[in-house]
Design an enzyme around this catalytic site. Structure first.
Site, PDB file in Angstrom:
ATOM      1  N   CYS A 116       0.805  -1.234   0.000  1.00 16.22           N
ATOM      2  CA  CYS A 116       0.000   0.000   0.000  1.00 16.22           C
ATOM      3  C   CYS A 116       0.836   1.281   0.000  1.00 16.22           C
ATOM      4  O   CYS A 116       0.288   2.366  -0.200  1.00 16.22           O
ATOM      5  CB  CYS A 116      -0.956  -0.002   1.185  1.00 16.22           C
ATOM      6  SG  CYS A 116      -2.205  -1.291   1.038  1.00 16.22           S
ATOM      7  N   HIS A 256      -3.364   7.272   2.784  1.00 12.77           N
ATOM      8  CA  HIS A 256      -3.771   5.974   2.251  1.00 12.77           C
ATOM      9  C   HIS A 256      -5.103   5.600   2.905  1.00 12.77           C
ATOM     10  O   HIS A 256      -5.313   5.830   4.093  1.00 12.77           O
ATOM     11  CB  HIS A 256      -2.696   4.939   2.569  1.00 12.77           C
ATOM     12  CG  HIS A 256      -3.105   3.553   2.232  1.00 12.77           C
ATOM     13  ND1 HIS A 256      -3.602   3.216   0.998  1.00 12.77           N
ATOM     14  CD2 HIS A 256      -3.131   2.418   2.986  1.00 12.77           C
ATOM     15  CE1 HIS A 256      -3.892   1.929   0.997  1.00 12.77           C
ATOM     16  NE2 HIS A 256      -3.626   1.420   2.182  1.00 12.77           N
ATOM     17  N   ASN A 286     -10.175  -0.018   0.178  1.00 13.50           N
ATOM     18  CA  ASN A 286      -8.725   0.081   0.038  1.00 13.50           C
ATOM     19  C   ASN A 286      -8.327  -0.421  -1.351  1.00 13.50           C
ATOM     20  O   ASN A 286      -8.354  -1.617  -1.608  1.00 13.50           O
ATOM     21  CB  ASN A 286      -8.053  -0.749   1.138  1.00 13.50           C
ATOM     22  CG  ASN A 286      -6.542  -0.665   1.094  1.00 13.50           C
ATOM     23  OD1 ASN A 286      -5.968  -0.102   0.162  1.00 13.50           O
ATOM     24  ND2 ASN A 286      -5.896  -1.238   2.095  1.00 13.50           N
TER      25      ASN A 286
END
Ligand SMILES: CC(C)(COP(=O)(O)OP(=O)(O)OC[C@H]1O[C@@H](n2cnc3c(N)ncnc32)[C@H](O)[C@@H]1OP(=O)(O)O)[C@@H](O)C(=O)NCCC(=O)NCCS
Length: 335
Positions: A116, A256, A286
């Site tokens: 990520c 994020h 996500n």
């Protein structure tokens, strides 16, 4: 830092049309809309459907739009970096495939894998090339088809992830705008808590690995959560301090989008008003390498030249990092 800095001069995103809502997930696993919303902030995610479609299809759409809106010809692009955790194939690089799909012929291209945090790693890497003065146009794209590695029988994971992509164009700036500072970290001990076990060289695909469901994301949510909260907040505070910034000086946090509670903890540590925090996790979940550039794309008409942005991420590896940038352009027409 050299006199030339790397500035984002265009951003474009792409998410597939198909939606997977919390109500849909209620029919697939033992969960509830209420649980998902309160524990994560997510309401729905996008899913890329279609035989043979991969991260490159998402990335190519984002890059195509980016080139069109910035008036950049594909042959002008000198380099393309793709951040992805779900490459089309282990090789060749998904970046190569995206370049081919959009007609980028004069560039060299490669992937960065940092889960990520990959988009920030790629942005930081690309910035170095611009700062040397040798490169004038670099595309950085984050693209992930997370639905290809999510186990839709595992309720603690399948609620979190979605598919999406966004890309930015990096160009030189001599007005002290663009990327001003970056702090990147990694710690390989995190592998045990968040990984895709099989399919690589250590555990090549076999009937056994498929039967053991080892091609899906393995995540120990609580442990990852604790690291994510502390590391993302720490690195954001560190980059602010290093650049003499207070919460009042920061115009936008671009975090994020893994869990709304992680984002809130980071914003609190930075002493930031909620209004300055980009959040679209409710719509997309996500999307791994897509989250940060998708936020920039969605907020681009609110960003003003000179705005102070802090980008922050945490991901598998573990990896984490933060970038401080001054936005380099006034609002661009969204297409
Ligand atoms: C995954 C995550 C949402 C789980 O939330 P949590 O508050 O930590 O929940 P826990 O794992 O402690 O589970 C609490 C309970 O909810 C249950 N549960 C887990 N998923 C559930 C779901 N989808 N629906 C309902 N209940 C669920 C668990 O089984 C557990 O039940 P128990 O107490 O009876 O054992 C959270 O840990 C998280 O976001 N982790 C980080 C994820 C992340 O950021 N990953 C990517 C890094 S980039």
């Amino acid at each position: 830092m050299s006199e030339i800095s790397a500035a984002i001069t265009a951003v474009h995103g792409y998410v597939p049309e198909d939606r997977l809502t919390n109500a849909d997930l209620e029919k697939m696993v033992d969960t509830s809309d209420e649980w998902i919303r309160t524990r994560t902030g997510i309401r729905e995610r996008r899913i890329l459907k279609g035989e043979g479609k991969g991260a490159s299809d998402l990335g190519a759409e984002a890059v195509k739009g980016l080139l069109a809106k910035s008036g950049t010809k594909p042959e002008e692009v000198e380099m393309l970096i793709c951040a992805t955790a779900t490459p089309d194939h282990l090789f060749p690089a998904t970046a190569n495939i995206i370049s081919d799909k959009v007609g980028i012929k004069n560039a060299w291209s490669y992937d960065i894998m940092a889960a990520c945090s990959g988009f920030l790693y790629a942005l930081n890497t690309a910035s170095q090339f611009i700062e040397t003065g040798k490169y004038k146009k670099i595309v950085v794209v984050g693209a992930d088809k997370m639905s290809s590695i999510v186990n839709y029988k595992d309720r603690s994971n399948c609620i979190l992830f979605g598919d999406g992509s966004a890309a930015v164009l990096l160009e030189p700036n001599t007005e002290r705008l663009g990327v001003r500072d970056a702090i990147m970290h990694s710690d390989g001990m995190g592998c045990q808590f968040l990984h895709q076990k099989a399919g690589g060289s250590a555990y090549p695909a076999s009937i056994q690995t498929v039967e053991n469901e080892e091609h899906f994301i393995h995540q120990e949510g609580q442990t990852v959560f604790k690291f994510a909260v502390s590391k993302m907040a720490d690195v954001s505070a560190e980059i602010m301090e290093r650049n003499g910034l207070t919460g009042d000086d920061v115009d936008w946090l671009v975090p994020h989008q893994a869990n709304l509670r992680i984002i809130d903890a980071t914003a609190r540590r930075m002493k930031l008003d909620d209004k300055k925090v980009m959040v679209n996790i409710q719509k997309y979940g996500n999307t791994t390498n897509g989250t940060i550039p998708l936020c920039l794309w969605e907020w681009e008409d609110k960003l003003r030249k000179g705005d102070n942005l802090i980008l922050a991420a945490f991901g598998g590896g573990f990896t984490w990092g933060s970038i401080y940038m001054k936005w380099a352009c006034d609002p661009i027409q969204k297409i």
